[in-house]
Design an enzyme around this catalytic site. Structure first.
Site, short mmCIF file in Angstrom:
data_model
loop_
_atom_site.label_atom_id
_atom_site.label_comp_id
_atom_site.label_asym_id
_atom_site.label_seq_id
_atom_site.Cartn_x
_atom_site.Cartn_y
_atom_site.Cartn_z
N SER A 50 0.80 -1.23 0.00
CA SER A 50 0.00 0.00 0.00
C SER A 50 0.83 1.27 0.00
O SER A 50 0.34 2.33 -0.41
CB SER A 50 -0.94 0.01 1.22
N ASP A 341 -2.88 8.12 8.12
CA ASP A 341 -3.76 7.19 8.84
C ASP A 341 -2.91 6.43 9.86
O ASP A 341 -1.88 6.95 10.32
CB ASP A 341 -4.51 6.27 7.88
N HIS A 344 0.20 4.86 7.05
CA HIS A 344 0.75 5.43 5.83
C HIS A 344 1.12 6.91 5.99
O HIS A 344 0.38 7.68 6.61
CB HIS A 344 -0.25 5.27 4.69
#
Length: 377
Positions: A50, A341, A344
């Site tokens: 991600s 978040d 990240h």
């Protein structure tokens, strides 16, 4: 490196000669040199998780690891796109440094075909890992092995028709960026450690052996210029810190795992270079960059290195402690936060990583060269 040294010496001598006549000339020459290096690269092929995902999971039915909703993308020109941050991720920002004409498209997007392939493709999938079973808790994700298969079986035949010429010659102008491994610890090894008889050292050795085979596979498919991203300090993320509010420092066992992986990854570069003729690898020490920011946030203009910028739903609230709450709030001064978040980085933190990956001359940050130098080879 040997090809660029004479030019670097000539540049320095020229700058000294011009100092008395045109103070701005050195900067202009440096800018032209950077532009020439960037022009050598036509695109990027991106593999990983991600941290480098440009939106593949949006198109994976059954995936729980998605960032296709606000407040993700609140500062991105295209809005929520599947990038796990408020704006651009490190791949977008590296593309800016390389002066690529467009964002690298996500492989799983049905529109990624034909001429849209010529500047590269992003195969990264949030929650995935080097190991095939990493990410199973997040539903459907593409492991690193699957990403490489997609490149080989789907993209490569079509791309060869678009580019023409030999594969080796065509791919000399592309970077192959790999950023994977963190999830293999956070959402695999440490989740099953209670019943796990494999030591951290043995797990890491196996992980690097698997990654080595995957890099060799990419080499066999034509890759020559590799950018390998280190793991971040896994024990310093808000996802981890929120579970131990009484503690001020990071969780050292997670950081130790990341540090062990990174040390072996850097050694792997030295092992692979002589094994793979005409290959060149760059190791980007994102661990050090993020760790330095966390230790002294103000050094890079940050104010908060512990809390997420967005509203994250806890496990008790039905969330996973990582992703932003769908439609939830986000902090106003996002450039002051390191993390968007629970896991990240913000665009501002990604910008620090991309800038140093491209131009830093410190071997502790990029090894054995930076991305700009790699682009010139």
């Amino acid at each position: 490196m040997a090809r660029t040294k004479p030019f670097g010496i000539l540049l320095i001598m020229t700058c000294f000669a011009l100092l008395d006549h045109s103070p701005g000339s050195c900067g202009g020459i440096a800018e032209k040199e950077a532009a020439a290096a960037a022009a050598e690269i036509q695109g990027m092929f991106v593999f990983g998780s991600s941290l480098v995902d440009n939106g593949n999971n949006n198109f994976l039915q059954g995936s729980l690891a998605k960032a296709d909703y606000l407040p993700y993308g609140i500062d991105f020109p295209l809005g929520p796109s599947g990038r796990f941050t408020n704006g651009k991720n490190v791949i977008d920002l590296l593309g800016d440094q390389l002066r690529l004409p467009s964002y690298i498209p996500a492989f799983a997007n049905p529109s990624t075909k034909g001429r849209s392939l010529v500047h590269g493709v992003n195969y990264a999938s949030g929650a995935s890992g080097i190991l095939d079973d990493t990410g199973s808790l997040a539903g459907h994700v593409m492991s690193l092995n699957e990403q490489i298969r997609k490149f080989e079986e789907v993209t490569l035949p079509e791309l060869e028709g678009e580019l023409g010429g030999g594969r080796r010659e065509s791919f000399a102008r592309y970077l192959f960026v790999v950023g994977s491994g963190g999830n293999d610890y956070s959402f695999n090894y440490f989740l099953r450690s209670s019943g796990n008889n494999v030591s951290l050292e043995d797990f890491t050795a196996g992980l690097l052996t698997t990654l080595s085979g995957q890099l060799k596979k990419l080499y066999g498919l034509g890759a020559r210029k590799f950018v390998l991203m280190s793991l971040y300090p896994l024990g310093c993320t808000p996802m981890v810190l929120v579970r131990r509010p009484a503690e001020k420092g990071c969780m050292q066992n997670l950081n130790m795992a990341a540090h062990l992986f990174n040390t072996q990854l850097k050694k792997l570069i030295d092992e692979l270079n002589p094994q793979l003729p005409a290959s060149n690898f760059v190791y980007v020490n994102a661990y050090k960059m993020v760790r330095d920011i966390i230790r002294d946030p103000s050094s890079e203009g940050f104010m908060n290195a512990r809390s997420p910028c967005c509203q994250v739903s806890s496990i008790a609230e039905g969330g996973n402690g990582v992703l932003c709450k769908r439609g939830g709030s986000a902090c106003g001064n996002r450039s002051a936060h390191v993390f968007f978040d629970g896991l990240h980085p913000t665009e501002a933190a990604n910008a620090v990583i991309a800038r140093n990956a491209y131009a830093s001359n410190r071997k502790t940050v990029v090894y054995p060269m930076n991305v700009e130098q790699l682009a010139r080879i």
